[in-house]
Design a protein around this motif. Structure first.
Motif, mmCIF file in Angstrom:
data_model
loop_
_atom_site.group_PDB
_atom_site.id
_atom_site.type_symbol
_atom_site.label_atom_id
_atom_site.label_comp_id
_atom_site.label_asym_id
_atom_site.label_seq_id
_atom_site.Cartn_x
_atom_site.Cartn_y
_atom_site.Cartn_z
ATOM 1 N N GLU A 57 0.810 -1.208 0.000
ATOM 2 C CA GLU A 57 0.000 0.000 0.000
ATOM 3 C C GLU A 57 0.847 1.264 0.000
ATOM 4 O O GLU A 57 0.325 2.355 -0.244
ATOM 5 N N ASN A 58 2.156 1.142 0.231
ATOM 6 C CA ASN A 58 3.045 2.305 0.203
ATOM 7 C C ASN A 58 3.888 2.383 -1.062
ATOM 8 O O ASN A 58 4.744 3.255 -1.171
ATOM 9 N N TRP A 59 3.663 1.493 -2.017
ATOM 10 C CA TRP A 59 4.397 1.558 -3.289
ATOM 11 C C TRP A 59 3.734 2.608 -4.170
ATOM 12 O O TRP A 59 2.647 2.393 -4.707
ATOM 13 N N ARG A 60 4.376 3.752 -4.335
ATOM 14 C CA ARG A 60 3.735 4.880 -5.014
ATOM 15 C C ARG A 60 3.482 4.624 -6.488
ATOM 16 O O ARG A 60 2.536 5.155 -7.067
ATOM 17 N N ALA A 61 4.318 3.811 -7.133
ATOM 18 C CA ALA A 61 4.132 3.557 -8.566
ATOM 19 C C ALA A 61 3.052 2.522 -8.846
ATOM 20 O O ALA A 61 2.494 2.481 -9.940
ATOM 21 N N LEU A 62 2.734 1.703 -7.842
ATOM 22 C CA LEU A 62 1.814 0.595 -8.077
ATOM 23 C C LEU A 62 0.402 1.034 -8.471
ATOM 24 O O LEU A 62 -0.185 0.466 -9.399
ATOM 25 N N PRO A 63 -0.199 2.044 -7.811
ATOM 26 C CA PRO A 63 -1.536 2.457 -8.235
ATOM 27 C C PRO A 63 -1.594 2.890 -9.696
ATOM 28 O O PRO A 63 -2.553 2.558 -10.411
ATOM 29 N N SER A 64 -0.570 3.592 -10.169
ATOM 30 C CA SER A 64 -0.548 4.039 -11.564
ATOM 31 C C SER A 64 -0.469 2.844 -12.516
ATOM 32 O O SER A 64 -1.148 2.812 -13.548
ATOM 33 N N LEU A 65 0.354 1.875 -12.152
ATOM 34 C CA LEU A 65 0.478 0.683 -12.993
ATOM 35 C C LEU A 65 -0.827 -0.109 -13.029
ATOM 36 O O LEU A 65 -1.259 -0.575 -14.090
ATOM 37 N N LEU A 66 -1.462 -0.260 -11.863
ATOM 38 C CA LEU A 66 -2.726 -0.976 -11.806
ATOM 39 C C LEU A 66 -3.817 -0.229 -12.567
ATOM 40 O O LEU A 66 -4.635 -0.836 -13.278
ATOM 41 N N HIS A 67 -3.823 1.092 -12.413
ATOM 42 C CA HIS A 67 -4.806 1.910 -13.137
ATOM 43 C C HIS A 67 -4.657 1.702 -14.644
ATOM 44 O O HIS A 67 -5.650 1.501 -15.360
ATOM 45 N N LEU A 68 -3.425 1.733 -15.118
ATOM 46 C CA LEU A 68 -3.169 1.551 -16.551
ATOM 47 C C LEU A 68 -3.594 0.155 -16.998
ATOM 48 O O LEU A 68 -4.269 0.002 -18.027
ATOM 49 N N LEU A 69 -3.230 -0.866 -16.228
ATOM 50 C CA LEU A 69 -3.566 -2.241 -16.590
ATOM 51 C C LEU A 69 -5.082 -2.443 -16.645
ATOM 52 O O LEU A 69 -5.604 -3.023 -17.606
ATOM 53 N N LEU A 70 -5.789 -1.936 -15.637
ATOM 54 C CA LEU A 70 -7.240 -2.118 -15.599
ATOM 55 C C LEU A 70 -7.940 -1.317 -16.686
ATOM 56 O O LEU A 70 -8.952 -1.752 -17.241
ATOM 57 N N THR A 71 -7.381 -0.145 -17.019
ATOM 58 C CA THR A 71 -7.958 0.660 -18.101
ATOM 59 C C THR A 71 -7.790 -0.047 -19.435
ATOM 60 O O THR A 71 -8.728 -0.118 -20.241
ATOM 61 N N LEU A 72 -6.606 -0.600 -19.667
ATOM 62 C CA LEU A 72 -6.334 -1.291 -20.933
ATOM 63 C C LEU A 72 -7.201 -2.539 -21.086
ATOM 64 O O LEU A 72 -7.572 -2.912 -22.207
ATOM 65 N N THR A 73 -7.526 -3.185 -19.978
ATOM 66 C CA THR A 73 -8.341 -4.402 -20.050
ATOM 67 C C THR A 73 -9.837 -4.106 -19.964
ATOM 68 O O THR A 73 -10.657 -5.030 -20.005
ATOM 69 N N GLY A 74 -10.185 -2.829 -19.810
ATOM 70 C CA GLY A 74 -11.584 -2.439 -19.753
ATOM 71 C C GLY A 74 -12.271 -2.740 -18.432
ATOM 72 O O GLY A 74 -13.505 -2.740 -18.361
ATOM 73 N N LEU A 75 -11.482 -2.970 -17.376
ATOM 74 C CA LEU A 75 -12.050 -3.358 -16.095
ATOM 75 C C LEU A 75 -12.085 -2.226 -15.067
ATOM 76 O O LEU A 75 -12.661 -2.385 -13.993
ATOM 77 N N ARG A 76 -11.483 -1.084 -15.404
ATOM 78 C CA ARG A 76 -11.331 -0.007 -14.410
ATOM 79 C C ARG A 76 -12.675 0.472 -13.868
ATOM 80 O O ARG A 76 -12.879 0.549 -12.650
ATOM 81 N N GLU A 77 -13.605 0.786 -14.729
ATOM 82 C CA GLU A 77 -14.881 1.329 -14.267
ATOM 83 C C GLU A 77 -15.718 0.276 -13.555
ATOM 84 O O GLU A 77 -16.442 0.581 -12.608
ATOM 85 N N ARG A 78 -15.629 -0.981 -13.995
ATOM 86 C CA ARG A 78 -16.352 -2.034 -13.300
ATOM 87 C C ARG A 78 -15.845 -2.165 -11.864
ATOM 88 O O ARG A 78 -16.637 -2.284 -10.926
ATOM 89 N N GLY A 79 -14.516 -2.165 -11.706
ATOM 90 C CA GLY A 79 -13.940 -2.267 -10.375
ATOM 91 C C GLY A 79 -14.329 -1.107 -9.494
ATOM 92 O O GLY A 79 -14.594 -1.274 -8.295
ATOM 93 N N ARG A 80 -14.408 0.086 -10.082
ATOM 94 C CA ARG A 80 -14.810 1.268 -9.309
ATOM 95 C C ARG A 80 -16.280 1.177 -8.898
ATOM 96 O O ARG A 80 -16.640 1.501 -7.765
ATOM 97 N N ARG A 81 -17.140 0.724 -9.799
ATOM 98 C CA ARG A 81 -18.557 0.568 -9.452
ATOM 99 C C ARG A 81 -18.736 -0.446 -8.330
ATOM 100 O O ARG A 81 -19.608 -0.287 -7.470
#
Length: 323
Positions: A52-76
């Protein structure tokens, strides 16, 4: 005196009052570790053993989930907060407390934004309960300002029970305690509180974070509790379950793991960030005579997504064994 100086003076006075209550060493320990952690995490290229303290990890996960089309589903999914209702049978529960309903919220991470606080209020506002317990992690990040989380907590507070108890988690600063108690939330810092009903008593004990800060004091929390009394222990994490069981607590309520937050189908967690056994990372469990419950949490950490693990608020209805 400027408004900034006045605010600093008020905070200093509040912390001094807190130190008289919990002990100067405890306050200095907590503040010192918070300061060192923040300096370390703000340093360029800083590394931490905690995901939870890895500052680069959220950006990487955000990019991965956006590319796979899962970002908005996960947020909902983070807004689809489930109500879990369960009976908890306790052998030493006094007759007067039969049927007492404890509303349990954990890992709120209130300053995440994106409509989360509104969704949480909508979920809890119509849930009948007698007492409310909050088992830590009010802030989204592990460092930074506390005010946004406290403002969100102020909006949530009118929808919680008249008697509300809390403990701090590894995302929280001890500087939050005066603000929380100004909202009439009793923050238990290795302390206990006696609850009376019908001439009988139930005790609520609470310990400071045992995961990162390791500021928990189980023996101190239990000191004022009669040996025969029924006691509910609040802890941010289940990690000190062995010691808690041997201290004689009847029920341990905790959180921290988010149930994994991002899970495989069937709710199988990939990562839990906990040293507790896997059997203790979500739901009901038992160790010896002590029962436990680990909430999967209301909020989200690292990134505001959930998969195969809906957020929850929990109502524990206390009943007597043989009652």
């Amino acid at each position: 005196m400027s408004s900034g100086d006045d605010a600093a003076a008020r905070e200093a006075a509040a912390l001094e009052a807190l130190s008289r209550r919990i002990g100067r060493a405890h306050l200095r320990h907590r503040l010192g570790l918070e300061h060192e952690a923040e300096l370390r995490l703000r340093r360029p290229g800083a590394r931490s053993p905690h995901l939870e303290n890895w500052r680069a990890l959220p950006s990487l996960l955000h990019l991965l989930l956006t590319l796979t089309g899962l970002r908005e589903r996960g947020r909902r999914n983070t807004l689809r907060i489930e109500l879990v209702e369960r009976d908890c049978a306790l052998r030493r529960l006094p007759v007067a407390f039969e049927g007492l309903r404890l509303l349990h919220l954990s890992d709120l991470h209130l300053d995440v934004g994106n409509g989360f606080v509104e969704a949480l209020i909508e979920r809890v506002r119509s849930v009948p309960h007698d007492l409310c317990v909050l088992t830590g992690d009010f802030r989204f990040r592990t460092y930074g300002p506390c005010e946004p989380a406290m403002q969100a907590l102020a909006a949530l507070r009118p929808h919680l029970g008249r008697a509300t108890f809390a403990v701090l988690g590894n995302h929280d600063s001890i500087r939050m305690v005066p603000a929380m108690e100004a909202l009439d939330i009793r923050v238990l810092m290795n302390e206990s509180e006696r609850i009376e009903r019908g001439g009988e008593a139930l005790y609520i004990a609470g310990i400071d974070d045992a995961h990162f800060f390791r500021a928990h004091g189980l023996h101190k929390a239990a000191d004022a509790i009669p040996a025969e009394a029924c006691t509910v222990l609040l802890s941010h994490t289940a990690e000190p379950y062995l010691q808690a069981a041997h201290c004689g607590f009847d029920l341990m309520l905790c959180g921290h793991t988010h149930g994994g937050q991002i899970c495989l189908p069937g709710g199988i967690p990939l990562i839990t960030e906990s040293t507790a056994p896997r059997a203790l990372v979500r739901g009901a469990w038992r160790h010896g005579p002590m029962q436990g419950y680990t909430s999967v949490g209301c909020g989200s950490s690292l990134l505001d997504v959930r998969f195969n693990c809906r957020p929850e608020v929990t109502v524990h209805r206390l009943v007597r064994i043989g009652g």
